[in-house]
Design an enzyme around this catalytic site. Structure first.
Site, PDB file in Angstrom:
ATOM      1  N   LYS A   1     -25.602  15.976  14.794  1.00 15.21           N
ATOM      2  CA  LYS A   1     -26.197  17.082  14.032  1.00 15.21           C
ATOM      3  C   LYS A   1     -26.896  16.459  12.831  1.00 15.21           C
ATOM      4  O   LYS A   1     -26.251  16.054  11.872  1.00 15.21           O
ATOM      5  CB  LYS A   1     -25.123  18.074  13.563  1.00 15.21           C
ATOM      6  CG  LYS A   1     -25.741  19.367  13.066  1.00 15.21           C
ATOM      7  CD  LYS A   1     -25.111  19.965  11.833  1.00 15.21           C
ATOM      8  CE  LYS A   1     -25.566  19.414  10.535  1.00 15.21           C
ATOM      9  NZ  LYS A   1     -26.991  19.607  10.154  1.00 15.21           N
TER      10      LYS A   1
ATOM     11  N   GLU B   1     -17.968   9.400   4.202  1.00 15.79           N
ATOM     12  CA  GLU B   1     -18.542   8.640   3.084  1.00 15.79           C
ATOM     13  C   GLU B   1     -19.290   9.624   2.200  1.00 15.79           C
ATOM     14  O   GLU B   1     -20.196  10.327   2.671  1.00 15.79           O
ATOM     15  CB  GLU B   1     -19.455   7.536   3.618  1.00 15.79           C
ATOM     16  CG  GLU B   1     -18.679   6.475   4.386  1.00 15.79           C
ATOM     17  CD  GLU B   1     -17.453   5.982   3.633  1.00 15.79           C
ATOM     18  OE1 GLU B   1     -17.581   5.576   2.459  1.00 15.79           O
ATOM     19  OE2 GLU B   1     -16.346   6.019   4.208  1.00 15.79           O
TER      20      GLU B   1
ATOM     21  N   GLU C   1     -22.280  14.180  -9.936  1.00 17.36           N
ATOM     22  CA  GLU C   1     -23.389  13.531  -9.229  1.00 17.36           C
ATOM     23  C   GLU C   1     -24.619  14.447  -9.299  1.00 17.36           C
ATOM     24  O   GLU C   1     -24.568  15.596  -8.877  1.00 17.36           O
ATOM     25  CB  GLU C   1     -23.029  13.278  -7.758  1.00 17.36           C
ATOM     26  CG  GLU C   1     -24.112  12.477  -7.051  1.00 17.36           C
ATOM     27  CD  GLU C   1     -23.815  12.211  -5.582  1.00 17.36           C
ATOM     28  OE1 GLU C   1     -23.413  13.149  -4.859  1.00 17.36           O
ATOM     29  OE2 GLU C   1     -24.019  11.063  -5.141  1.00 17.36           O
TER      30      GLU C   1
ATOM     31  N   CYS D   1     -26.823   7.119  -2.848  1.00 19.57           N
ATOM     32  CA  CYS D   1     -25.433   7.259  -3.283  1.00 19.57           C
ATOM     33  C   CYS D   1     -25.075   6.109  -4.215  1.00 19.57           C
ATOM     34  O   CYS D   1     -24.185   6.231  -5.041  1.00 19.57           O
ATOM     35  CB  CYS D   1     -24.513   7.295  -2.080  1.00 19.57           C
ATOM     36  SG  CYS D   1     -24.770   5.893  -1.006  1.00 19.57           S
TER      37      CYS D   1
HETATM   38  P1  NAP Z   1     -24.808  17.215   2.329  1.00 23.11           P
HETATM   39  O1  NAP Z   1     -25.478  18.391   1.791  1.00 23.11           O
HETATM   40  O2  NAP Z   1     -23.340  17.090   2.173  1.00 23.11           O
HETATM   41  O3  NAP Z   1     -25.193  17.148   3.889  1.00 23.11           O
HETATM   42  C1  NAP Z   1     -24.801  16.078   4.712  1.00 23.11           C
HETATM   43  C2  NAP Z   1     -24.762  16.553   6.151  1.00 23.11           C
HETATM   44  O4  NAP Z   1     -23.717  17.527   6.289  1.00 23.11           O
HETATM   45  C3  NAP Z   1     -26.042  17.252   6.602  1.00 23.11           C
HETATM   46  O5  NAP Z   1     -26.289  16.921   7.945  1.00 23.11           O
HETATM   47  C4  NAP Z   1     -25.687  18.705   6.458  1.00 23.11           C
HETATM   48  O6  NAP Z   1     -26.444  19.567   7.264  1.00 23.11           O
HETATM   49  C5  NAP Z   1     -24.246  18.692   6.910  1.00 23.11           C
HETATM   50  N1  NAP Z   1     -23.458  19.849   6.517  1.00 23.11           N
HETATM   51  C6  NAP Z   1     -23.675  20.724   5.502  1.00 23.11           C
HETATM   52  N2  NAP Z   1     -22.690  21.659   5.481  1.00 23.11           N
HETATM   53  C7  NAP Z   1     -21.840  21.361   6.496  1.00 23.11           C
HETATM   54  C8  NAP Z   1     -20.641  21.945   6.984  1.00 23.11           C
HETATM   55  N3  NAP Z   1     -20.080  23.017   6.424  1.00 23.11           N
HETATM   56  N4  NAP Z   1     -20.043  21.385   8.059  1.00 23.11           N
HETATM   57  C9  NAP Z   1     -20.555  20.290   8.641  1.00 23.11           C
HETATM   58  N5  NAP Z   1     -21.702  19.691   8.222  1.00 23.11           N
HETATM   59  C10 NAP Z   1     -22.331  20.216   7.162  1.00 23.11           C
HETATM   60  O7  NAP Z   1     -25.433  15.853   1.727  1.00 23.11           O
HETATM   61  P2  NAP Z   1     -26.974  15.452   1.640  1.00 23.11           P
HETATM   62  O8  NAP Z   1     -27.634  16.242   0.573  1.00 23.11           O
HETATM   63  O9  NAP Z   1     -27.574  15.432   2.989  1.00 23.11           O
HETATM   64  O10 NAP Z   1     -26.850  13.931   1.171  1.00 23.11           O
HETATM   65  C11 NAP Z   1     -26.659  13.543  -0.156  1.00 23.11           C
HETATM   66  C12 NAP Z   1     -25.195  13.189  -0.405  1.00 23.11           C
HETATM   67  O11 NAP Z   1     -24.807  12.144   0.470  1.00 23.11           O
HETATM   68  C13 NAP Z   1     -24.968  12.648  -1.809  1.00 23.11           C
HETATM   69  O12 NAP Z   1     -23.765  13.184  -2.305  1.00 23.11           O
HETATM   70  C14 NAP Z   1     -24.841  11.149  -1.583  1.00 23.11           C
HETATM   71  O13 NAP Z   1     -24.108  10.468  -2.582  1.00 23.11           O
HETATM   72  C15 NAP Z   1     -24.153  11.122  -0.256  1.00 23.11           C
HETATM   73  N6  NAP Z   1     -24.332   9.841   0.423  1.00 23.11           N
HETATM   74  C16 NAP Z   1     -23.262   8.993   0.492  1.00 23.11           C
HETATM   75  C17 NAP Z   1     -23.380   7.756   1.097  1.00 23.11           C
HETATM   76  C18 NAP Z   1     -22.217   6.821   1.184  1.00 23.11           C
HETATM   77  O14 NAP Z   1     -22.283   5.848   1.932  1.00 23.11           O
HETATM   78  N7  NAP Z   1     -21.154   7.059   0.456  1.00 23.11           N
HETATM   79  C19 NAP Z   1     -24.619   7.394   1.640  1.00 23.11           C
HETATM   80  C20 NAP Z   1     -25.687   8.289   1.559  1.00 23.11           C
HETATM   81  C21 NAP Z   1     -25.530   9.514   0.956  1.00 23.11           C
HETATM   82  P3  NAP Z   1     -27.641  20.466   6.627  1.00 23.11           P
HETATM   83  O15 NAP Z   1     -28.677  19.501   6.209  1.00 23.11           O
HETATM   84  O16 NAP Z   1     -28.058  21.317   7.761  1.00 23.11           O
HETATM   85  O17 NAP Z   1     -27.040  21.218   5.490  1.00 23.11           O
END
Ligand code: NAP
Length: 517
Positions: free
Chosen positions: A207, A288, A418, A322
């Site tokens: 997904k 992560e 963040e 991140c």
């Molecule tokens: P996000 O909003 O948490 O979304 C991540 C993924 O989860 C997307 O595919 C999203 O789909 C999906 N998602 C949303 N709600 C969900 C639910 N209830 N159940 C299952 N999946 C769901 O994060 P983002 O904005 O894409 O990415 C930014 C974040 O990622 C930041 O916090 C960053 O620090 C973190 N990050 C961490 C790392 C690491 O290695 N630690 C690396 C990269 C990024 P939709 O797009 O359809 O909402």
């Protein structure tokens, strides 16, 4: 025994080379002609167009549609999981070297299309040329690295010999996994998480992020072009808030491989912990999550190097990594000089359409991000003094100026939460010990960096700077596969160390087999 070829990282393109620059311009033209296409779901190798679409737009020019991806319903998500469960029966029986061969083939195809993937990242998520190429190079590295790791796990595993028995330990896959990546490393993380899961013998439903669904669709096509059997990777775009819970709670799901925000990661972890009727296992969650990463600048640091490292870590890809530095913690002895130099350095950062390589910073990913970051900047005006940026840039596209807010209290909101945008909080520390305590005062623990010329401070930080990826005298971003295995502590996640030797173990379980002889 299978020979494991040595791993070498892809070299990131230097676009000062006229040949690479010309190839990139031509790829941008070519990919422009591909924009606006429709991308179907892929379930069991078959493609399905749905009526509901995810519209992916160029954040530099939101009127430009990058593509329309079909959105899976809850029922289709369930069908994709069932298809993955059927495919698992035969895929799990392939040997690790057989499965690794698909990754090597996919890496070869991706290398051949590198500039097109770079160009798509420029359009779909607003990456600059070097940032886009770094993302694609990392994706190739993940394919190559995990393929080699699979070959390593295929080797005979050491167990202590005993008279009268022949014993062995083998690694077997888990089952059906849900792969849920973010948009910010739309090539590397999507491809890395998927590759690790399937090479270990699992089948998956992927997904993608709704902000980067087109590049994920490209990758799923590429895998099938590499000959991957149907049903091993099923592609189900859809809003996480609509179909996420259905996927995570499905009883056939054995593991969830997630990268994204803390909020979503914690929700997944909680839902996955509850066994569902018919479920026979404890679901494994690899999550992560976010960061609030600090760079400490000690009084004895090379100040120019520190200013450069902070500026690059804070504003590369608009602060949407991140690993981005969002807090500079600076010794009071050099604080004023650091702030002055940083202000000048940040004033030289160019912001604009990333199609033009002269722009260092492009747009933030979408309107919601723009508004959320702008709210944090307003909060920052109450919590400190804005010395650079603070405003939107231009009226089309989601551009923000690189923003530096100084004299921020270590417990202020902008020093703790963040923001995930181009906003840096600068905090004054009394001395190095105080700086270290401030660096450790958030709930996160992802990356951190220290600029110092003192070995004693390095030794101290080595022990007590509590982050999964710690750097000295260099920026806090740019982890390389195999070189800097990546993952964080505390609310930054499960410390899976992507791109490291422990990573594939998260997608497998070990079986011990004893035979009396
Ligand atoms: P996000 O909003 O948490 O979304 C991540 C993924 O989860 C997307 O595919 C999203 O789909 C999906 N998602 C949303 N709600 C969900 C639910 N209830 N159940 C299952 N999946 C769901 O994060 P983002 O904005 O894409 O990415 C930014 C974040 O990622 C930041 O916090 C960053 O620090 C973190 N990050 C961490 C790392 C690491 O290695 N630690 C690396 C990269 C990024 P939709 O797009 O359809 O909402």
């Amino acid at each position: 025994m299978v020979e494991i070829p040595p791993f070498r990282n892809e070299v990131v393109k230097d676009f000062r080379d006229p040949a690479d620059a010309a190839a990139m311009r031509s790829a941008l033209d070519h990919v422009k002609g591909e924009l606006g296409k429709h991308y179907p779901l892929v379930i069991d190798g078959r493609k399905f167009e749905t009526e509901r679409k995810i519209r992916s737009v160029n954040p530099a020019d939101p009127d430009e549609v990058v593509g329309f991806t079909s959105a899976a319903s809850k029922e289709q998500a369930g069908e994709a999981i069932e298809a993955a469960a059927r495919a698992f029966r035969s895929w799990r029986q392939r040997t690790l070297p057989e499965r690794a061969a698909y990754l090597f083939k996919a890496a070869e195809l991706l290398r051949a299309r590198r500039f097109e993937y770079d160009a798509l990242l420029v359009y779909e998520v607003g990456k600059s040329w070097p940032e886009a190429d770094g993302d694609v190079a990392e994706a190739i590295d993940f394919l190559e690295f995990y393929a080699r790791e699979a070959l390593r796990y295929a080797q005979t595993q050491p167990v202590v010999p005993i008279a009268g028995e022949r014993n062995e330990l083998v690694y077997i896959p888990l089952g059906v996994g849900a792969v849920i990546p973010p948009w910010n490393f739309a090539a590397a993380i999507t491809i890395g998480m998927t590759a690790a899961a399937i090479v270990s013998g699992n089948t998956v439903v992927l997904k993608p992020s709704s902000d980067a669904a087109v590049i994920a669709a490209w990758f799923v096509d590429l895998l099938h072009e590499a000959g991957l059997p149907p049903g091993v990777v099923n592609f189900i775009p859809g809003s996480g808030s609509e179909i996420g819970d259905v996927i995570v709670t499905h009883p056939e799901i054995r593991f969830i491989s997630f990268t994204g925000s803390k909020e979503v990661g914690l929700r997944i972890n909680e839902l996955a912990a509850r066994p569902q009727p018919g479920q026979k296992w404890i679901k494994r969650v690899v999550a992560e999550m976010g960061g609030k990463d600090s760079i400490i600048v000690a009084a004895d640091a090379d100040l120019d190097a520190a200013v450069e490292g902070v500026a690059l870590s804070a504003f590369g890809f608009q602060g949407q990594k991140c690993s981005a530095c969002s807090r500079a913690i600076v010794d009071q002895g050099i604080y004023d000089e650091f702030v002055e130099k940083l202000g000048k350095r940040v004033a030289s950062i160019t912001v604009g359409d990333p199609r033009d390589p002269k722009n260092f910073m492009g747009p933030v990913v979408n309107e919601a991000a723009l508004k959320s970051i702008a709210r944090y900047i307003e909060r920052g005006r109450e919590e400190g003094r804005v010395i650079a940026g603070g405003k939107r840039s231009g009226d089309r596209g989601y551009f923000l100026e690189p923003t530096v807010i100084v004299d921020v209290d270590p417990k202020a909101t902008i020093a703790q939460e963040e923001i995930f945008g181009p906003v840096l909080a600068v905090i004054k520390a009394k001395d190095f010990e105080d700086a270290l305590a401030i660096a450790n005062n958030t709930e996160f623990g992802l990356t951190g960096s220290l600029y110092t010329s003192d070995d004693a401070k390095i030794a101290r930080a080595r022990d007590d700077f509590f982050v999964g990826n710690l750097y000295f005298n260099r920026k806090s971003t740019g982890a390389m596969v195999g070189v800097h295995p990546f993952g964080g502590f505390n609310m930054s996640g499960t410390d899976s160390k992507a791109g490291g030797r422990d990573y594939l173990l998260l997608f497998m379980q070990a079986k011990t087999i004893s035979r009396k002889v």
